[in-house]
Design an enzyme around this catalytic site. Structure first.
Site, PDB file in Angstrom:
ATOM      1  N   ARG A 182       6.017 -23.935  57.544  1.00 40.53           N
ATOM      2  CA  ARG A 182       6.879 -24.612  56.571  1.00 40.53           C
ATOM      3  C   ARG A 182       7.562 -23.586  55.668  1.00 40.53           C
ATOM      4  NH1 ARG A 182       4.162 -29.314  53.311  1.00 40.53           N
ATOM      5  NH2 ARG A 182       6.348 -29.704  52.768  1.00 40.53           N
ATOM      6  N   CYS A 238       4.266 -25.333  45.826  1.00 39.76           N
ATOM      7  CA  CYS A 238       4.007 -25.836  47.181  1.00 39.76           C
ATOM      8  C   CYS A 238       5.134 -26.819  47.493  1.00 39.76           C
ATOM      9  CB  CYS A 238       2.620 -26.483  47.257  1.00 39.76           C
ATOM     10  SG  CYS A 238       2.353 -27.795  46.034  1.00 39.76           S
TER      11      CYS A 238
END
Length: 273
Positions: A182, A238
């Site tokens: 990611r 995040c």
């Protein structure tokens, strides 16, 4: 319990299960099924544990900006903490989940942000408690009358403007806590845009624990962060400001106290693109 602890073992919690100062909070949650955590709690939980929901209790409603899990209304959260018997500075809070501390760490960080340092996560989570052979129950505890007065530590959180100002400073490190694919933009299962904030380095949050959800030792945590020890500030993000809290816990266990949360995280960052 005067000394600050960041983590407790199932054995410690069992031995202190009926201490009047100890408040246990079940933080189980599933991003894929937001009702699952509440359902799991109602079916079985550690005796005396209260439940706090990531979406309903530990976050605010989603807006145009602020990310997928904006920080909660702090007055409302303080009232909820009071209602489960948490007294400022007196109560020792133990948070647990079944997701390698992803959601328990959110509560751990929030309490510290509100000036309450007497909070720890349960090593190994709910599964670790059961593996140790300790009993669970479906009895929901009654509300209690605590007095939680937040003393907000504003410097523990940063916004997008601060990140922009600091992202290229040599003594500030920007940490992306998501999985490597990611971070690299190879996969994005949640947010509309893949990639990472320019200048960020990748420290996946799962690396703070083993596969069973037990935290690495403090020495291993220090080794994990050794390249960042000299940084003046470590800005951690995040996808939405939740799992980044595991890395903030990891930094504290490594005796590095310069970590700050970019609360909106990647989902906030891309809302301005």
């Amino acid at each position: 319990m005067a000394d600050i602890q960041f983590v407790v073992s199932p054995t410690w919690l069992f031995e202190h299960l009926h201490d009047s100062q100890v408040v246990i909070v079940d933080c189980r949650f599933s991003l894929a099924n937001p009702q699952l955590g509440q359902q799991q709690y109602q079916a079985s939980h550690i005796e005396g544990a209260y439940y706090l929901d990531l979406n309903q209790d530990l976050s605010s409603p989603v807006g145009k900006h602020g990310g997928r899990h904006p920080l909660p209304n702090l007055i409302e959260l303080a009232n909820k903490l009071s209602a489960i018997g948490i007294d400022s500075q007196n109560s020792f809070v133990v948070a647990y989940d079944d997701s390698r501390l992803a959601f328990a760490s959110r509560l751990w960080w929030l309490l510290r942000y509100l000036g309450h340092e007497q909070v720890a996560v349960l090593d190994g989570g709910f599964a670790g408690w059961q593996k140790a052979g300790y009993a669970v129950t479906d009895i929901i505890p009654q509300p209690k009358n605590g007095t939680f007065s937040p003393q907000i530590i504003t410097e523990l959180v940063v916004d997008i403007e601060t990140v922009k100002k600091c992202q290229n400073l040599p003594d500030v490190v920007l940490v992306d806590s998501r999985e490597g694919d990611r971070y690299r933009g190879e996969r994005e299962p949640i947010d509309k845009i893949a990639g990472h904030i320019p200048g960020a380095v990748n420290y996946p949050w799962q690396e703070a624990t083993d596969a069973s959800g037990y935290l690495l030792t403090p020495a291993q945590q220090r080794q994990r962060w050794e390249k960042l020890e000299s940084a003046k500030e470590v800005l951690v993000y995040c996808g939405s400001g939740v799992t980044a809290c595991v890395n903030l816990l990891s930094l504290e266990l490594a005796n590095i106290h310069t970590g700050k949360l970019y609360a909106g995280s990647w989902s906030d960052w891309i809302s301005y693109m």
